[in-house]
Design an enzyme around this catalytic site. Structure first.
Site, short mmCIF file in Angstrom:
data_model
loop_
_atom_site.label_atom_id
_atom_site.label_comp_id
_atom_site.label_asym_id
_atom_site.label_seq_id
_atom_site.Cartn_x
_atom_site.Cartn_y
_atom_site.Cartn_z
N ALA A 194 9.53 11.78 11.43
CA ALA A 194 10.47 12.89 11.26
C ALA A 194 9.88 14.16 11.85
CB ALA A 194 10.75 13.09 9.78
N ASN A 196 6.09 19.39 15.36
CA ASN A 196 4.79 18.88 15.83
C ASN A 196 3.70 18.94 14.77
OD1 ASN A 196 5.93 18.41 18.40
ND2 ASN A 196 5.72 20.60 18.83
N ARG A 197 4.11 18.94 13.50
CA ARG A 197 3.16 18.98 12.38
C ARG A 197 2.36 20.28 12.32
NH1 ARG A 197 6.10 15.36 11.20
NH2 ARG A 197 5.55 13.23 10.63
N VAL A 198 2.83 21.28 13.05
CA VAL A 198 2.12 22.58 13.02
C VAL A 198 2.86 23.45 12.00
CG1 VAL A 198 1.12 24.42 14.39
CG2 VAL A 198 1.53 22.20 15.44
#
Ligand SMILES: Cc1cc2nc3c(=O)[nH]c(=O)nc-3n(C[C@H](O)[C@H](O)[C@H](O)COP(=O)(O)O)c2cc1C
Length: 206
Positions: free
Chosen positions: A2, A184-186
């Site tokens: 996701a 982007n998991r940032v």
């Protein structure tokens, strides 16, 4: 995998100086978004041997700036909190891609508050809390059902008294972290640290 792209950036200027007010704002957002149990939170405690355990409980409001929940004082969590009165709480609101983490010391809420809350619950829940020896081993469900019926009968036509082994705890926050998903998991993470009467905010790497 996701992608968390629902949220705009979470800047220091977007959050309130008081993390409790900020928490209430996010909790209201979760309720408005239709999260099924927006008040459900993971509660982590630790045993005398230093072994952690986690379970879900329901947040039942702030009391004097601390996060309240209600339970059986003789349960596993009750025993662990008696030995090590510190806890960690985590809320996860999937639809909002938001997490809140709270850590701090724990104490029991005043008895009047537990009494008031206990008697605000449906009678069936009061009977359940009175009867259940939470976290003890039960040989058969039937045995519990019989004890529930016995409690009903014993207090027929009367108020169920607040049991001495049941009531609230409050987690006094030392830190509260607001986490918001980003692409982007940032992700964005803002952590409040208690500094006397005030709070300092710092940003953490994702
Ligand atoms: C959505 C949800 C809400 C729950 N709320 C509570 C609660 O408010 N209080 C409580 O004692 N247990 C609650 N439980 C049950 C606990 O997760 C747990 O099974 C129970 O408290 C015993 O935990 P312990 O043996 O670690 O003490 C809830 C469970 C779920 C799934």
């Amino acid at each position: 995998m996701a992608q968390y792209e629902r949220n705009p950036p979470l800047n220091d200027s977007d959050v309130l100086p008081d993390p409790l007010a900020q928490f209430e704002r996010w909790l209201a957002d979760a309720a408005d978004a239709g999260v099924v149990e927006p008040t459900a939170m993971a509660l982590g405690t630790v045993s005398a041997a230093g072994r952690p355990s986690v379970r879900i409980v329901l947040f039942k409001g702030l009391h004097e700036g601390a996060f309240c929940f209600y339970t059986n004082y003789e349960s596993r969590k009750g025993e662990e909190l008696a030995g090590k009165p510190f806890a960690a709480l985590t809320f996860w609101w999937d639809r909002l891609e938001r997490q809140v983490r709270i850590e701090g010391p724990v104490e029991r809420v005043p008895r009047e508050l537990s009494d008031h809350y206990f008697h605000s619950r449906p009678r069936g829940s009061q009977v359940g809390a009175y009867t259940s020896r939470q976290s003890q081993v039960l040989a058969q469900r039937r045995e519990l059902d019989e004890r529930l019926a016995a409690t009903e009968q014993r207090f027929s036509g009367q108020e169920i008294p607040l049991p001495p082994y049941w009531g609230g705890y409050r987690v006094i926050p030392e830190t509260i972290e607001f986490w918001q998903g980003r692409a982007n998991r940032v992700h964005d993470r803002l952590r409040y640290l208690r500094q006397g009467a005030d709070w300092r905010i710092e940003r953490l790497e994702p």
